[in-house]
Motif scaffolding. Structure first.
Motif, PDB file in Angstrom:
ATOM      1  N   GLU A   1       0.829  -1.220   0.000  1.00  0.00           N
ATOM      2  CA  GLU A   1       0.000   0.000   0.000  1.00  0.00           C
ATOM      3  C   GLU A   1       0.858   1.262   0.000  1.00  0.00           C
ATOM      4  OE1 GLU A   1      -2.504  -0.226   3.462  1.00  0.00           O
ATOM      5  OE2 GLU A   1      -3.276  -2.185   2.878  1.00  0.00           O
ATOM      6  N   GLU A   2       1.889   1.283   0.836  1.00  0.00           N
ATOM      7  CA  GLU A   2       2.727   2.484   0.952  1.00  0.00           C
ATOM      8  C   GLU A   2       3.607   2.689  -0.274  1.00  0.00           C
ATOM      9  OE1 GLU A   2       2.451   4.903   2.993  1.00  0.00           O
ATOM     10  OE2 GLU A   2       1.184   4.014   4.531  1.00  0.00           O
TER      11      GLU A   2
ATOM     12  N   ARG B   1       2.607   1.929  -3.272  1.00  0.00           N
ATOM     13  CA  ARG B   1       1.633   2.532  -4.208  1.00  0.00           C
ATOM     14  C   ARG B   1       1.441   4.022  -3.898  1.00  0.00           C
ATOM     15  NH1 ARG B   1      -1.830  -2.571  -3.940  1.00  0.00           N
ATOM     16  NH2 ARG B   1      -1.339  -3.562  -5.911  1.00  0.00           N
ATOM     17  N   ALA B   2       1.299   4.351  -2.613  1.00  0.00           N
ATOM     18  CA  ALA B   2       1.109   5.751  -2.220  1.00  0.00           C
ATOM     19  C   ALA B   2       2.339   6.585  -2.570  1.00  0.00           C
ATOM     20  CB  ALA B   2       0.814   5.851  -0.723  1.00  0.00           C
TER      21      ALA B   2
ATOM     22  N   VAL C   1       4.573   5.983  -4.941  1.00  0.00           N
ATOM     23  CA  VAL C   1       4.632   6.102  -6.404  1.00  0.00           C
ATOM     24  C   VAL C   1       3.666   7.178  -6.893  1.00  0.00           C
ATOM     25  CG1 VAL C   1       3.960   4.848  -8.509  1.00  0.00           C
ATOM     26  CG2 VAL C   1       5.549   3.810  -6.897  1.00  0.00           C
ATOM     27  N   ALA C   2       2.496   7.261  -6.271  1.00  0.00           N
ATOM     28  CA  ALA C   2       1.503   8.266  -6.667  1.00  0.00           C
ATOM     29  C   ALA C   2       2.028   9.682  -6.439  1.00  0.00           C
ATOM     30  CB  ALA C   2       0.204   8.061  -5.896  1.00  0.00           C
ATOM     31  N   ALA C   3       2.921   9.843  -5.452  1.00  0.00           N
ATOM     32  CA  ALA C   3       3.509  11.155  -5.169  1.00  0.00           C
ATOM     33  C   ALA C   3       4.669  11.481  -6.109  1.00  0.00           C
ATOM     34  CB  ALA C   3       3.967  11.220  -3.714  1.00  0.00           C
ATOM     35  N   LYS C   4       5.018  10.549  -6.980  1.00  0.00           N
ATOM     36  CA  LYS C   4       6.070  10.716  -7.992  1.00  0.00           C
ATOM     37  C   LYS C   4       7.427  11.147  -7.404  1.00  0.00           C
ATOM     38  CE  LYS C   4       2.811  11.646 -11.715  1.00  0.00           C
ATOM     39  NZ  LYS C   4       2.457  10.292 -11.891  1.00  0.00           N
TER      40      LYS C   4
ATOM     41  N   ILE D   1       5.503  -2.703  -8.912  1.00  0.00           N
ATOM     42  CA  ILE D   1       4.819  -1.409  -8.817  1.00  0.00           C
ATOM     43  C   ILE D   1       5.798  -0.276  -9.130  1.00  0.00           C
ATOM     44  CG2 ILE D   1       3.727   0.215  -7.209  1.00  0.00           C
ATOM     45  CD1 ILE D   1       2.606  -2.335  -5.746  1.00  0.00           C
TER      46      ILE D   1
ATOM     47  N   THR E   1       6.893  -0.364 -12.910  1.00  0.00           N
ATOM     48  CA  THR E   1       5.826   0.106 -13.793  1.00  0.00           C
ATOM     49  C   THR E   1       5.722   1.627 -13.769  1.00  0.00           C
ATOM     50  OG1 THR E   1       4.598  -1.949 -13.526  1.00  0.00           O
ATOM     51  CG2 THR E   1       3.337  -0.028 -14.252  1.00  0.00           C
ATOM     52  N   ALA E   2       5.944   2.221 -12.599  1.00  0.00           N
ATOM     53  CA  ALA E   2       5.865   3.680 -12.461  1.00  0.00           C
ATOM     54  C   ALA E   2       7.180   4.372 -12.804  1.00  0.00           C
ATOM     55  CB  ALA E   2       5.461   4.032 -11.026  1.00  0.00           C
TER      56      ALA E   2
END
Length: 174
Positions: A47-48, A50-51, A53-56, A76, A79-80
């Motif tokens: 989960e973290e 993913r979080a 990665v979302a913050a780039k 994950i 892919t990012a």
């Protein structure tokens, strides 16, 4: 530049010290550092990541709580297109377990030498036993470790002195 540092067992003294050192050094390097304590939850690591990665971020460093999450977190990040560096424990990109993976399938890793730590602890324990006047012939060490975590295995398997080699070992299942 932002970097995420996700670590297991953030309440443990050694991990608190590493996080404090990273926080202290980050501003001088122009780094905005986000430290996350994952506890011992492999699901939380996923989960973290993913979080994060979302913050780039420019990159992530991960001390993984459970090696079985390795392939998923590595995927994950890949892919990012976010670089992921393992710290302390190995992270395998293709297998959840610690064995049977070629070194090419490991993420780059930084950290202390678990084998050297194991040798030093065994040596210190042997010194303490000798100081206490116990006879080596009747003294054994019991190494409790998680077989799923490579650094635990490396620390327990490393002792090389004759006194330490004669020790008994018991592996805990994780």
């Amino acid at each position: 530049m932002s970097i995420a540092y996700l670590q297991k067992q953030g309440g443990q003294q050694c991990f608190r010290e590493v996080a404090a050192g990273a926080r202290a050094r980050a501003p001088a390097l122009g780094v905005e550092l986000r430290v996350v304590d994952l506890g011992v939850d492999g699901g939380r690591a996923v989960e973290e990541v993913r979080a994060a990665v979302a913050a780039k971020p420019a990159g992530m460093t991960l001390v993984i709580p459970n090696p079985t999450a390795g392939p998923e977190v590595a995927g994950i990040a890949a892919t990012a297109c976010v670089p992921l560096l393992a710290s302390d424990d190995e992270i395998r990109t293709n297998l959840p377990g610690p064995r049977g993976c070629s070194r090419r399938r490991l993420l780059p890793r930084v950290g202390c030498s678990s084998s050297r730590t194991g040798e030093q602890v065994a040596g210190r324990a042997a010194d303490e036993v000798r100081r206490a006047g116990w006879e080596e012939a009747g003294t054994r060490f019991l190494a409790l470790r998680s077989p799923a975590v490579n650094v635990c295995r490396e620390r327990a398997d490393a002792p090389t002195s004759p006194f330490a080699r004669s020790s008994a070992e018991c592996a805990l299942s994780a």
